[in-house]
Design a protein around this motif. Structure first.
Motif, mmCIF file in Angstrom:
data_model
loop_
_atom_site.group_PDB
_atom_site.id
_atom_site.type_symbol
_atom_site.label_atom_id
_atom_site.label_comp_id
_atom_site.label_asym_id
_atom_site.label_seq_id
_atom_site.Cartn_x
_atom_site.Cartn_y
_atom_site.Cartn_z
ATOM 1 N N LYS A 140 0.816 -1.216 0.000
ATOM 2 C CA LYS A 140 0.000 0.000 0.000
ATOM 3 C C LYS A 140 0.845 1.259 0.000
ATOM 4 C CE LYS A 140 -4.075 -1.976 2.221
ATOM 5 N NZ LYS A 140 -4.982 -1.577 1.140
ATOM 6 N N GLY A 141 2.175 1.098 0.109
ATOM 7 C CA GLY A 141 3.028 2.276 0.155
ATOM 8 C C GLY A 141 2.842 3.077 1.413
ATOM 9 N N GLN A 142 2.615 2.377 2.536
ATOM 10 C CA GLN A 142 2.391 3.053 3.816
ATOM 11 C C GLN A 142 3.416 2.526 4.833
ATOM 12 O OE1 GLN A 142 -1.668 2.525 5.063
ATOM 13 N NE2 GLN A 142 -2.509 3.281 3.132
ATOM 14 N N PRO A 143 4.651 3.008 4.784
ATOM 15 C CA PRO A 143 5.669 2.525 5.737
ATOM 16 C C PRO A 143 5.320 2.813 7.185
ATOM 17 C CG PRO A 143 6.442 4.474 4.545
ATOM 18 C CD PRO A 143 5.182 4.035 3.872
ATOM 19 N N ALA A 144 4.425 3.772 7.424
ATOM 20 C CA ALA A 144 4.041 4.092 8.808
ATOM 21 C C ALA A 144 3.351 2.906 9.484
ATOM 22 C CB ALA A 144 3.130 5.307 8.833
ATOM 23 N N MET A 145 2.708 2.029 8.705
ATOM 24 C CA MET A 145 2.045 0.861 9.298
ATOM 25 C C MET A 145 3.055 -0.030 10.004
ATOM 26 S SD MET A 145 -0.800 -0.209 6.427
ATOM 27 C CE MET A 145 -1.460 -1.514 7.457
ATOM 28 N N SER A 146 4.231 -0.223 9.415
ATOM 29 C CA SER A 146 5.253 -1.071 10.034
ATOM 30 C C SER A 146 5.759 -0.456 11.326
ATOM 31 C CB SER A 146 6.421 -1.290 9.065
ATOM 32 O OG SER A 146 5.983 -1.986 7.907
ATOM 33 N N SER A 147 5.867 0.868 11.363
ATOM 34 C CA SER A 147 6.344 1.520 12.590
ATOM 35 C C SER A 147 5.312 1.465 13.703
ATOM 36 C CB SER A 147 6.697 2.979 12.289
ATOM 37 O OG SER A 147 5.553 3.708 11.867
ATOM 38 N N GLN A 148 4.047 1.182 13.358
ATOM 39 C CA GLN A 148 2.986 1.058 14.369
ATOM 40 C C GLN A 148 2.711 -0.409 14.695
ATOM 41 O OE1 GLN A 148 -0.088 3.226 12.230
ATOM 42 N NE2 GLN A 148 0.222 5.016 13.545
ATOM 43 N N PHE A 149 3.743 -1.219 14.629
ATOM 44 C CA PHE A 149 3.577 -2.656 14.850
ATOM 45 C C PHE A 149 2.924 -2.960 16.196
ATOM 46 C CE2 PHE A 149 5.379 -6.396 16.984
ATOM 47 C CZ PHE A 149 4.858 -7.401 16.186
ATOM 48 N N GLU A 150 3.382 -2.314 17.262
ATOM 49 C CA GLU A 150 2.856 -2.603 18.597
ATOM 50 C C GLU A 150 1.361 -2.320 18.674
ATOM 51 O OE1 GLU A 150 4.305 -4.074 20.988
ATOM 52 O OE2 GLU A 150 6.284 -4.182 20.058
ATOM 53 N N ASP A 151 0.916 -1.221 18.070
ATOM 54 C CA ASP A 151 -0.508 -0.878 18.100
ATOM 55 C C ASP A 151 -1.338 -1.916 17.351
ATOM 56 O OD1 ASP A 151 0.129 1.381 19.510
ATOM 57 O OD2 ASP A 151 0.217 2.667 17.746
ATOM 58 N N TYR A 152 -0.879 -2.297 16.158
ATOM 59 C CA TYR A 152 -1.623 -3.288 15.372
ATOM 60 C C TYR A 152 -1.610 -4.662 16.046
ATOM 61 C CZ TYR A 152 -2.202 -0.194 11.334
ATOM 62 O OH TYR A 152 -2.576 0.830 10.495
ATOM 63 N N TYR A 153 -0.453 -5.033 16.579
ATOM 64 C CA TYR A 153 -0.337 -6.367 17.190
ATOM 65 C C TYR A 153 -1.189 -6.479 18.455
ATOM 66 C CZ TYR A 153 1.762 -10.674 18.926
ATOM 67 O OH TYR A 153 1.951 -11.946 19.368
ATOM 68 N N ARG A 154 -1.335 -5.370 19.169
ATOM 69 C CA ARG A 154 -2.162 -5.377 20.363
ATOM 70 C C ARG A 154 -3.626 -5.635 20.028
ATOM 71 N NH1 ARG A 154 0.622 -1.642 22.915
ATOM 72 N NH2 ARG A 154 -0.385 -0.001 21.709
ATOM 73 N N MET A 155 -4.059 -5.257 18.831
ATOM 74 C CA MET A 155 -5.449 -5.452 18.408
ATOM 75 C C MET A 155 -5.659 -6.799 17.711
ATOM 76 S SD MET A 155 -6.480 -1.640 17.010
ATOM 77 C CE MET A 155 -5.230 -1.579 15.723
ATOM 78 N N TYR A 156 -4.585 -7.557 17.501
ATOM 79 C CA TYR A 156 -4.642 -8.804 16.722
ATOM 80 C C TYR A 156 -5.005 -9.983 17.630
ATOM 81 C CZ TYR A 156 -2.732 -12.826 14.143
ATOM 82 O OH TYR A 156 -2.560 -14.028 13.535
ATOM 83 N N ASP A 157 -5.775 -10.922 17.087
ATOM 84 C CA ASP A 157 -6.174 -12.083 17.881
ATOM 85 C C ASP A 157 -6.477 -13.253 16.951
ATOM 86 O OD1 ASP A 157 -6.809 -13.641 20.067
ATOM 87 O OD2 ASP A 157 -8.906 -13.029 20.085
#
Length: 692
Positions: A93-110
């Motif tokens: 998607k050309g959004q490198p900011a998503m990788s830098s927000q790994f902790e936020d995304y991973y916290r919501m993952y289940d």
């Protein structure tokens, strides 16, 4: 007090609601993508079964197989799979900011899974519906890539192992052939050599037949174990509180389905699920299932009966198990027969001369080496053909699609929690405020703190009873509480020269000052004293309303000089109680006391005192109205009425200061709403009541 707590609680609840609304407006919307897939191995019971590959090779391949669903779900939850998936989505998607927000995304993952099912539900959340769906699908793809790479690596290790074994087997075969050839040249007996070769070949055939029989026996044992496991999962009977008797066609199709499933179980021992024989029988099973579904939907049943019937599939499995046991008995007999034949042939070979025995051993070595070499070659070719079928991906049951309905934040939940938190916090604050105030609970405590006497304690009366005591004063036989009689007798026991004027006021409007004044005056009148009850509570003339004097002249009229008392006329209205006169608030407005000249107030009180033994004056609370302070200099005593339920030391001290500054000659306390448990034993008699 309760009303104050409620008001504070409601205010804080509204503040909490406002905070919740602010949080909701500032919180980003979170969307969820869901993908469901089947975890675990695609082979029967998670292990390889093959009549071609030996156990060493299967053990190597086993390291690349998917483990049990619980372990695979834990791998799926791991940071590695999620991090790689998030990086792929961010790059796509050309959004490198998503990788830098790994902790936020991973916290919501289940990943949701259960111990009794191999299905797993991937729940990936993101700040847009499309991102959430793409992330969930990418996680499934990344997991499959990881699993397939592991399986291919295991196949590569197995092929490398087989290649090493093939090289070694070839070397052993060449060495055995050289030894056998040298021995034949040395012996020089071609006929004997030919016979030895035939004996060894026959022995090899016996050995091969025996190995094949044992392999088939092992396969039958495995089929028996799988069939028994399937039988344990099936109920003995089908639920039949209301069962339908099926048509003959339906019964035949169900029997055919059971037979096909049994054959499929047998094929899985020798083939993988993607093999052509297995796929063919899967097609037949699906065809029969469609026919059964069509018949059931057409509701072609003969009768409805109320009984339980044996489970059809279990019954078929039982028949299959019995057939397998018969096959096992036959195979055991065959193995036993082959072993006996092999032993007899070995005895024949062992009886040969020494030279022949050496040739037999050498020929046997050649045959064994050759068989081992060919077997390894066959395994290698078979494994190469199975590389892609072994590296099977987990089955994705349902791919994620963008869902525009956010899962977070949830407005109803936020509003409810905000209101509850605000209300709870408001209650705590309200109780804390009241706890920090010095409350007054008993007459002893009040007297010790202020140093002023308490002339009476009135017990806590229920609301209906208090109203009944007040309204009964206009009746021929009024009700007077015994505690008010004690107040009348104790507070006026000393003989004084001339009439006495007593003013009753409170620190707040909750003490029951008007009720106390009316009951006190009635008790005095019943004791034989001439009493004038004066309602100077112009803002809230309770006594005036009780005696029905709203339209009659009274205090405000006298102070405004619209009606002046004279020596020939009696001021006030006589009541049904002898010796009791009531002077109402009047009709000239609420500010009459505040604006009246001093001589008018002095003249009114003097005129009333000249014709009575006691003048009892009821006024508004001294902290909310200046009327009490204006009248204090003209009276003999001030009774400050205090409620044991609502009074605090701050208000009491302020009331004392007001009355003292107004030049009160004498200040005494009357405590209302007293508690039996808080009062001394000698005062508990005051809590009795009697009808006057």
């Amino acid at each position: 007090m309760i009303r104050l707590h409620i008001i504070r609680t409601v205010i804080f609840a509204l503040i909490g609601l406002a905070i919740g609304f602010f949080i909701l407006s500032q919180s980003p919307k979170i969307y969820e993508g869901r993908t469901q897939l089947v975890l675990g191995s695609q082979t029967p019971n998670g292990r390889f079964y093959s009549t071609v590959l030996n156990q060493d090779v299967m053990d190597i391949l086993q390291t690349g197989l998917a483990s049990n669903p619980q372990t695979e779900a834990q791998i799926l939850r791991g940071e590695g799979v999620f991090r790689n998936s998030l990086a792929k989505v961010a790059a796509a998607k050309g959004q490198p900011a998503m990788s830098s927000q790994f902790e936020d995304y991973y916290r919501m993952y289940d990943v949701q899974s259960s111990t009794d099912s191999s299905a797993a539900l991937i729940k990936a959340r993101a700040y847009s519906a499309q991102d959430a769906a793409d992330l969930a699908n990418t996680i499934a793809e990344t997991y499959n890539e990881l699993r397939q790479n592991n399986q291919r690596a295991a196949v590569a290790r197995a092929l490398e192992y087989l290649q090493d074994q093939i090289v070694k087997a070839k070397q052993d075969l060449e060495a055995s052939e050289k030894k056998f050839k040298d021995a034949k040249v040395k012996v020089g007996a071609p006929d004997i050599t030919a016979k030895v070769v035939r004996d060894v070949e026959y022995e090899s055939q016996l050995r091969a037949s025996l190995d094949s029989a044992k392999a088939e026996l092992s396969g039958i044992d495995e089929q028996i174990r799988q069939t028994q496991a399937q039988m344990e999962e099936r109920p003995k009977t089908e639920a039949g509180d209301m069962s339908e008797q099926k048509s003959q066609t339906l019964q035949q199709l169900e029997n055919q389905l059971a037979e096909l499933e049994r054959n499929r179980t047998t094929l899985l021992v020798q083939y993988y699920p993607d093999a052509i024989p297995v796929k063919n029988i899967d097609g037949s099973i699906e065809s029969v299932k469609k026919q059964i579904k069509t018949i059931k939907e057409s509701a072609k049943f003969e009768n409805t009966v109320r009984n339980n019937r044996p489970d059809t599939i279990r019954k078929s499995l039982e028949a299959n198990l019995a057939n397998l046991k018969i096959q096992k008995d036959g195979m055991l007999q065959r193995v036993s027969s082959l072993e006996a034949t092999q032993r007899q042939h070995e005895q024949v070979i062992n009886s040969l001369p020494q030279t022949n025995m050496e040739l037999v051993d050498l020929a046997r070595d050649v045959d064994i080496s050759d068989a081992n070499y060919k077997r390894l070659k066959v395994q290698s070719e078979d494994l190469k053909n199975r590389t892609e079928s072994i590296a099977a991906a987990a089955q994705i049951v349902d791919t994620a699609v963008p869902d525009e309905n956010p899962v977070l934040p949830r407005p109803p939940v936020i509003y409810v929690v905000s209101i509850l938190c605000g209300a709870i916090f408001g209650m705590l604050v309200s109780f804390a405020i009241e706890a920090m105030r010095l409350r007054i609970y008993s007459s002893t405590q009040l007297q010790e703190i202020t140093g002023l006497p308490v002339v009476g304690v009135v017990h806590d009366l229920p609301g209906p009873t208090a109203r009944r005591l007040l309204t009964s004063l206009r009746e021929p036989t009024p009700l007077v509480a015994e505690s008010y009689r004690f107040l009348a007798f104790a507070g006026t026991s000393k003989k004084a020269e001339g009439p006495r004027t007593i003013l009753l006021t409170g620190a707040d409007g909750k003490a029951g000052c008007s009720t106390t004044a009316a009951q006190f005056a009635t008790a005095l009148a019943q004791s034989g004293s001439r009493v004038a009850l004066v309602d100077c509570a112009l803002d809230d003339p309770t006594i005036t309303r009780v005696f029905g004097l709203e339209q009659k002249s009274g205090v405000s009229d006298i102070l405004s000089q619209t009606q002046l008392p004279s020596s020939e006329s009696t001021v006030g209205t006589e009541t049904s109680t002898p010796n009791l006169r009531v002077i109402g608030a009047g009709t000239e407005g609420k500010n009459a006391i505040k604006v009246a000249p001093t001589q008018n107030i002095n003249g009114m009180i003097g005129a009333l005192a000249s014709s009575c033994d006691f003048v009892v004056i009821d006024t508004m609370p001294c902290l909310s109205s200046s009327d009490a302070a204006r009248l204090v200099p003209y009276v003999d005593e001030v009774y400050l009425v205090v409620s044991a339920k609502s009074a605090n030391m701050r208000n009491v001290a302020a009331a004392i200061d007001v009355l003292t500054l107004a030049s009160a000659a004498s200040i005494k306390f009357v405590m209302t709403k007293g508690s039996r448990g808080e009062e001394a034993v000698m005062k508990q008699a005051n809590f009795a009541s009697a009808r006057g």
